[in-house]
Design an enzyme around this catalytic site. Structure first.
Site, PDB file in Angstrom:
ATOM      1  N   HIS A 125       0.499  66.758  59.457  1.00 22.05           N
ATOM      2  CA  HIS A 125      -0.624  67.159  60.294  1.00 22.05           C
ATOM      3  C   HIS A 125      -0.770  68.679  60.209  1.00 22.05           C
ATOM      4  CE1 HIS A 125      -2.849  67.888  64.071  1.00 22.05           C
ATOM      5  NE2 HIS A 125      -3.160  66.603  64.081  1.00 22.05           N
ATOM      6  N   ASP A 202       8.399  66.247  63.732  1.00 22.08           N
ATOM      7  CA  ASP A 202       7.201  66.013  64.537  1.00 22.08           C
ATOM      8  C   ASP A 202       7.205  64.543  64.937  1.00 22.08           C
ATOM      9  OD1 ASP A 202       4.673  65.457  65.506  1.00 22.08           O
ATOM     10  OD2 ASP A 202       3.603  66.122  63.716  1.00 22.08           O
ATOM     11  N   GLN A 205       3.715  60.637  66.692  1.00 19.85           N
ATOM     12  CA  GLN A 205       3.331  59.248  66.467  1.00 19.85           C
ATOM     13  C   GLN A 205       4.527  58.298  66.574  1.00 19.85           C
ATOM     14  OE1 GLN A 205       0.273  58.350  66.339  1.00 19.85           O
ATOM     15  NE2 GLN A 205      -0.709  60.318  65.988  1.00 19.85           N
ATOM     16  N   LYS A 228      -0.162  61.081  73.840  1.00 24.66           N
ATOM     17  CA  LYS A 228      -0.037  59.955  72.908  1.00 24.66           C
ATOM     18  C   LYS A 228       0.970  58.932  73.421  1.00 24.66           C
ATOM     19  CE  LYS A 228      -0.982  63.001  68.971  1.00 24.66           C
ATOM     20  NZ  LYS A 228      -2.379  62.665  68.689  1.00 24.66           N
ATOM     21  N   CYS A 365      -6.958  65.765  60.670  1.00 25.91           N
ATOM     22  CA  CYS A 365      -6.151  66.995  60.634  1.00 25.91           C
ATOM     23  C   CYS A 365      -5.047  66.886  59.580  1.00 25.91           C
ATOM     24  CB  CYS A 365      -5.552  67.306  62.003  1.00 25.91           C
ATOM     25  SG  CYS A 365      -6.765  67.711  63.254  1.00 25.91           S
TER      26      CYS A 365
END
Length: 407
Positions: A125, A202, A205, A228, A365
């Protein structure tokens, strides 16, 4: 009832946002962008901003003390949720983007110098690319990019071959926000650490849909956002071991993050307070904890199995349609990206919206990944615990209409 239907049917009514304004079912397939909020989170936020509201850490009156206890209890909840050793390893930030910028500016500026290298992957991202580019420009470092396997995984064999002692940082996505591909984090950590590099993951998700234990993963930094995770916007978490946080200099200055201020010299509070300048996101932190409690009550393992079944069903349905190309690996986490031949994804998304189906269309993104895939954009269906087979059926009906219009 299929595995892809059970959890969604049980919990869909917990989410008032899963209806249209006229009360019809809304087929929301954009959880990868932001998750709908359960009533438990809405209620917690309403209480916190209403009857329970007061500032934290500063007031000596009872309600401020109570709110301070609730705020710090939220930090403990988030720490437990990801397997942190203590709440002192959790820094509340505005979101994963701010967390990555914090690490780049605090740890990065102190740890990297001219000639050092940073290792990213082709599927990252923009939030896990641009802060490192800015760091590299500031200190004179360089960035290298790990390629992908043919099915859209970060190629860890290639990473092992290309990493060198010059690499001081590796930053990778746990789950791709476009392909849903899942990183073998433990192997990535082993490769990074064997080369002497720190590694940031990261987890935006991953945390909503996979069990995460940062101690077991062994990474140095882990970042994610609450919105999220079925919580509020405007808050997220940076995790790092306490010793690592304690060695990092402050990033922003202001109230709360200090020990003592004088004009000749200021001393700073220990971590995590050192990194939380100003009045914090009090209400959002309490909503964050309510989301964690809600998901814990359902069970992340159950949510992972549910979304895995949805992805299998969706991929099977989309692959059966002529002129539909599906991207990414078969075993992906909660996300299916696709294109309809000859139709711009924005047109696909607009027509689906007319059918009561909400997807994401664009570059997500992740423009370097789009270039790798050979497309300008994709359409993306991303699932949450409130989805079921009826949402996939609606998606397929909508795509059939797209094909008729543009056929």
């Amino acid at each position: 009832m299929s595995a892809a239907t059970l959890i969604g049917s049980l919990h869909r009514t917990d989410f008032p946002g899963m209806k249209t304004r006229d009360g019809a079912d809304w087929h929301y397939l954009d959880t990868g962008a932001t998750a709908q909020k359960p009533q438990a989170v809405i209620d917690a936020v309403t209480r916190a901003i209403g009857a329970d509201y007061a500032t934290v850490h500063r007031g000596v009156y009872a309600r401020s003390a109570d709110m301070t206890l609730a705020y710090e209890a939220a930090r403990r909840s988030v720490a437990r949720f990801i397997g942190a050793a203590s709440e002192e390893e959790i820094v509340f930030v505005r979101g994963a983007t701010e967390a990555i910028n914090l690490v780049a500016s605090s740890w990065g500026d102190a740890s990297l110098k001219a000639g050092d290298r940073i290792l990213l992957s082709q599927l990252e991202h923009h939030s896990n690319i641009v802060p490192w580019q800015l760091l590299a420009e500031r200190v004179g470092a360089a960035i290298d990019v790990v390629p992908l396997t043919i099915d859209g995984l970060i190629d860890l064999d290639a990473m092992a071959a290309m990493i060198s002692p010059a690499h001081k940082l590796v930053a990778l996505a746990h789950v791709s926000n476009v392909l849903g591909s899942v990183l073998d984090v433990r192997r990535a950590v082993e490769i990074a650490h064997d080369a002497g590099a720190a590694i940031l993951i990261d987890g935006c998700q991953a945390v909503p849909r996979l069990p995460v234990d940062v101690a077991a993963l062994g990474c140095d930094f882990y970042v994610f956002s609450a919105h999220k995770l079925y919580g509020p916007t405007g808050i997220g978490a940076l995790w790092a071991r306490k010793a690592l946080l304690d060695a990092m200099p402050p990033w922003q200055g202001g109230g709360s993050m200090i020990d003592r201020v004088t004009f000749p010299k200021t001393t700073y509070a220990p971590a995590p307070t050192r990194f939380e300048a100003g009045t914090p996101a009090i209400v959002e932190a309490i909503g964050f904890a309510a989301a964690v409690d809600y998901l814990t009550g359902i069970g992340i393992d159950a949510i992972a199995a549910h979304e895995e079944a949805l992805v299998r069903e969706a991929r099977r349905a989309l692959r059966s349609m002529n002129s539909v190309r599906v991207f990414g690996p078969e075993a992906s986490a909660g996300i299916v990206s696709f294109e309809v031949e000859g139709v711009h994804p924005h047109d696909v998304g607009t027509i689906l919206d007319e059918e009561g189906v909400a997807i994401r269309a664009g570059h997500h993104c992740a423009q370097p990944l789009m270039e790798h895939l050979g497309v300008a954009a994709t359409a993306r269906a991303s699932f949450g615990l409130y989805n079921d087979s009826s949402d996939i059926d609606a998606l397929v009906r909508g795509i059939e209409r797209v094909r008729k219009i543009f056929g």
